[in-house]
Design a protein around this motif. Structure first.
Motif, PDB file in Angstrom:
ATOM      1  N   UNK A 241       0.829  -1.215   0.000  1.00 64.14           N
ATOM      2  CA  UNK A 241       0.000   0.000   0.000  1.00 64.14           C
ATOM      3  C   UNK A 241       0.862   1.263   0.000  1.00 64.14           C
ATOM      4  N   UNK A 242       1.633   1.415  -1.081  1.00 60.32           N
ATOM      5  CA  UNK A 242       2.544   2.550  -1.177  1.00 60.32           C
ATOM      6  C   UNK A 242       1.800   3.832  -1.542  1.00 60.32           C
TER       7      UNK A 242
ATOM      8  N   UNK B 148       8.124   7.349  -3.756  1.00 59.84           N
ATOM      9  CA  UNK B 148       8.781   6.203  -4.379  1.00 59.84           C
ATOM     10  C   UNK B 148       9.629   6.731  -5.530  1.00 59.84           C
ATOM     11  N   UNK B 149      10.876   6.279  -5.591  1.00 58.60           N
ATOM     12  CA  UNK B 149      11.773   6.686  -6.667  1.00 58.60           C
ATOM     13  C   UNK B 149      11.999   5.495  -7.595  1.00 58.60           C
TER      14      UNK B 149
ATOM     15  N   UNK C  66      12.390   3.174  -1.907  1.00 54.57           N
ATOM     16  CA  UNK C  66      11.425   3.777  -0.984  1.00 54.57           C
ATOM     17  C   UNK C  66      11.978   5.115  -0.500  1.00 54.57           C
ATOM     18  N   UNK C  67      11.105   6.118  -0.439  1.00 51.98           N
ATOM     19  CA  UNK C  67      11.590   7.452  -0.076  1.00 51.98           C
ATOM     20  C   UNK C  67      10.647   8.182   0.877  1.00 51.98           C
ATOM     21  N   UNK C  68       9.971   7.419   1.750  1.00 52.58           N
ATOM     22  CA  UNK C  68       9.156   8.039   2.798  1.00 52.58           C
ATOM     23  C   UNK C  68       9.006   7.056   3.947  1.00 52.58           C
TER      24      UNK C  68
ATOM     25  N   UNK D 299       6.098  -1.352   3.377  1.00 50.71           N
ATOM     26  CA  UNK D 299       6.968  -2.434   2.904  1.00 50.71           C
ATOM     27  C   UNK D 299       7.167  -3.496   3.979  1.00 50.71           C
ATOM     28  N   UNK D 300       7.499  -3.069   5.187  1.00 49.34           N
ATOM     29  CA  UNK D 300       7.808  -4.040   6.235  1.00 49.34           C
ATOM     30  C   UNK D 300       6.557  -4.771   6.726  1.00 49.34           C
ATOM     31  N   UNK D 301       5.415  -4.116   6.710  1.00 48.75           N
ATOM     32  CA  UNK D 301       4.185  -4.815   7.087  1.00 48.75           C
ATOM     33  C   UNK D 301       3.831  -5.890   6.064  1.00 48.75           C
TER      34      UNK D 301
END
Length: 364
Positions: free
Chosen positions: A288-289, A296-297, A310-312, A319-321
């Protein structure tokens, strides 16, 4: 009253077992050492002394905040009251908070195979709280001696608790000091297991630093406390090392750069090009980005990105969830997720983001 110390702790000698530890020898036996502590004159059992709390950074202030706002007892009778008496339980206490920012983050030491140095930092944190001397500023040539020693130490760092609490307990025993040492892991485990009925099955997930995960502190504590509480259900424990999350919260350029608008060479977080922290393109739609504002880059287009980074902070949590849920889902006989422990003092600052993402992932 609260005294907060952000300090640079001296020295870097490696240490081993507490009984053969050169730093401990300096603290207890070498009166010409800066670290020397005369334990024979320690003001034992003085209720007027402060409570000492330490963490590798300011994340431990979240623990201090909980302590300051705790209201579960009647302050006059000291009896437990579920709704409290409207007065903070520790309203008459004062605290010294130590943030060892010079040596943070503690969670990275195990990844660098340097837990011996981490153990040294933990003993130095302890010595600082027990001692009276300190330097007010870096440029000071001589220390001051007007800091009170503490009557209790709270280790507000999950990694320090997992890696070093036994060493701190052993140090107290060797020094002959009756100073209570409280680690954060036991309190978190107690709260998680309180959610289970006697015969209830379920999963406890632990989101922690790599160091805390590697220590095995949480699974061991959960298993031990489960037996003590005589819980009979099948309780599974899954750990997720939140690599990069604490760094992103701190704004470390290795993991996040708000000014970036394209993939960066110095980036060390999850990516489709990082085999140790893989961002799996095959399940990209499940993350769920938030794709806006360069959170996101990537190269190419969103439907077929490459060199994805990942940039936030929000997207690190997502991501980790998902990585955690993937591990649970593909395990033999998975059980429902009952509790998620945010086992790094940085993480609770984003508890609402964790809740939001879990709601989005509830049907995963």
């Amino acid at each position: 009253m609260i005294i907060i110390s952000l300090i640079l702790l001296q020295g870097c000698s490696q240490i081993s077992h507490i009984d053969k530890n050169p730093l401990v020898e300096k603290i207890l036996n070498e009166n010409d050492s800066y670290f020397y502590l005369d334990t024979s004159e320690y003001p034992a059992n003085d209720p007027a002394l402060p409570v000492g709390i330490f963490d590798s950074g300011t994340g431990g202030l979240a623990v201090l905040e909980v302590i300051l706002n705790l209201d579960n007892f009647n302050n006059e009778t000291h009896e437990f009251m579920e709704s409290g008496d409207g007065r903070p339980d520790f309203e008459k206490e004062y605290f010294i908070f130590l943030a060892d920012q010079a040596n943070m983050p503690y969670g990275n030491y195990s990844r660098e195979n340097n837990t011996a140095l981490l153990k040294e930092h933990i003993i130095k944190d302890t010595q600082f709280l027990l001692d009276r001397k300190y330097y007010l500023q870096v440029q000071d040539r001589h220390p001051r001696f007007d800091k009170d020693p503490v009557k209790t130490i709270v280790i507000a760092c999950n990694t320090a608790t997992a890696v070093g609490k036994e060493d701190v307990d052993a140090f107290m025993e060797r020094a002959g000091l009756e100073v209570k040492v409280i680690g954060i892991i036991d309190a978190a485990v107690e709260g998680a297991l309180d959610m289970f009925a006697v015969h209830e099955d379920g999963t406890i997930a632990v989101m922690a630093t790599a160091g805390t995960v590697a220590s095995g502190g949480y699974p061991g504590a959960i298993e031990q406390r489960k037996k003590e509480k005589q819980l009979k259900g099948r309780i599974l424990v899954f750990q997720q090392a939140g690599v990069g999350l604490a760094g992103a919260i701190d704004g470390s350029p290795e993991f996040i750069d708000p000014a970036a608008d394209h993939p960066r060479a110095e980036y060390k977080g999850p990516s489709d090009k990082n085999s140790e922290l893989p961002l799996r393109l095959s399940i990209l739609s499940r993350y769920p980005f938030n794709w806006g504002d360069n959170n996101m880059l990537y190269n190419g287009d969103k439907e077929n990105p490459t060199h994805l980074q990942i940039n936030s902070v929000e997207n690190y949590i997502a991501y980790h969830l998902v990585s955690l849920l993937e591990n649970i889902l593909h395990s033999p006989q998975p059980e429902k997720l009952k509790a998620l422990l945010l086992a790094c003092t940085h993480y609770p600052f984003y508890r609402e983001v964790f809740r939001q993402k879990l709601v989005e992932l509830r049907n995963y």
